[in-house]
Design an enzyme around this catalytic site. Sequence first.
Site, PDB file in Angstrom:
ATOM      1  N   GLY A  35      28.062  50.371 -18.392  1.00 18.70           N
ATOM      2  CA  GLY A  35      26.979  49.498 -18.838  1.00 18.70           C
ATOM      3  C   GLY A  35      26.403  48.743 -17.658  1.00 18.70           C
ATOM      4  N   GLN A  77      22.533  41.633 -13.488  1.00 21.82           N
ATOM      5  CA  GLN A  77      23.318  42.126 -12.352  1.00 21.82           C
ATOM      6  C   GLN A  77      22.440  42.662 -11.220  1.00 21.82           C
ATOM      7  OE1 GLN A  77      25.872  44.493 -15.212  1.00 21.82           O
ATOM      8  NE2 GLN A  77      27.351  44.083 -13.594  1.00 21.82           N
ATOM      9  N   CYS A 123      34.117  45.251 -13.961  1.00 25.78           N
ATOM     10  CA  CYS A 123      32.691  44.896 -13.875  1.00 25.78           C
ATOM     11  C   CYS A 123      32.150  45.363 -12.532  1.00 25.78           C
ATOM     12  CB  CYS A 123      32.530  43.384 -14.006  1.00 25.78           C
ATOM     13  SG  CYS A 123      30.812  42.832 -13.962  1.00 25.78           S
ATOM     14  N   LEU A 124      30.956  45.939 -12.548  1.00 24.76           N
ATOM     15  CA  LEU A 124      30.342  46.394 -11.301  1.00 24.76           C
ATOM     16  C   LEU A 124      30.056  45.224 -10.366  1.00 24.76           C
ATOM     17  CD1 LEU A 124      27.870  49.035 -12.790  1.00 24.76           C
ATOM     18  CD2 LEU A 124      30.042  49.481 -11.621  1.00 24.76           C
ATOM     19  N   HIS A 142      30.427  42.343 -23.330  1.00 24.31           N
ATOM     20  CA  HIS A 142      30.465  42.072 -21.883  1.00 24.31           C
ATOM     21  C   HIS A 142      29.034  41.964 -21.327  1.00 24.31           C
ATOM     22  CE1 HIS A 142      32.285  43.277 -17.761  1.00 24.31           C
ATOM     23  NE2 HIS A 142      30.983  43.423 -17.579  1.00 24.31           N
ATOM     24  N   GLU A 143      28.149  42.868 -21.784  1.00 24.20           N
ATOM     25  CA  GLU A 143      26.763  42.871 -21.270  1.00 24.20           C
ATOM     26  C   GLU A 143      25.976  41.666 -21.783  1.00 24.20           C
ATOM     27  OE1 GLU A 143      26.571  44.734 -18.946  1.00 24.20           O
ATOM     28  OE2 GLU A 143      27.957  46.355 -19.418  1.00 24.20           O
ATOM     29  N   HIS A 190      26.678  38.783 -19.718  1.00 24.34           N
ATOM     30  CA  HIS A 190      25.892  38.766 -18.468  1.00 24.34           C
ATOM     31  C   HIS A 190      24.508  38.152 -18.718  1.00 24.34           C
ATOM     32  CE1 HIS A 190      28.258  40.843 -15.427  1.00 24.34           C
ATOM     33  NE2 HIS A 190      28.431  41.924 -16.171  1.00 24.34           N
TER      34      HIS A 190
END
Length: 168
Positions: A45, A50, A91-92, A133-134, A137
Amino acid sequence: MILPIRAFGDPVLRKVGKEIDKDYPSLQDLIDSMFETMYSAKGVGLAATQVDIHRRIVVVDTSEERDQPLVFINPEIVAQSVEQKEWEEGCLSVPEIYETVTRPDRVRVRAQDAKGEFFEMACDELLAVCIQHEIDHLNGKVFVQYLSNLKLNRIKNKIKKQQREAQQ
Ligand code: GNR
Ligand code: NI
């Protein structure tokens, strides 16, 4: 276009994204770039936050084959299970850190698609974890902020070390 992904510690990750309306310019280009960025980074995702775009848009693909792209515009959780589940999250924006987070087991998400049409989706398993999670963000929150201060400080130090080593 592959967009640079911001790392935890960067203040842009704390910004809250604004809603996207129908005439947001070059929305399809943004969606394409977000998928390209997510697939090239091997993420499941990616939230616009981000990549330093503070609009409420998320791309997801939790399929094994990496062939089921999902776009969520202005996503909202409209229902969630009382049951909770633990999941080892990554997480990226927090490379090489994996920690267990507890969240509702299942969620129902309402969002708009790339054409502005509303839809609802029942999410479970990794998709449920990922969409929560997204959305975090989009609200300026990174998963490590659920951890104890002790763990959070260790992670901050590890990231600083990673960044020092990357500079040399
Ligand atoms: O690629 C990702 N994997 C992942 C694994 C467990 C829980 C959440 C995620 S999302 C993450 C990509 C990312 O950072 N999205 O914001
Ligand atoms: Ni993330």
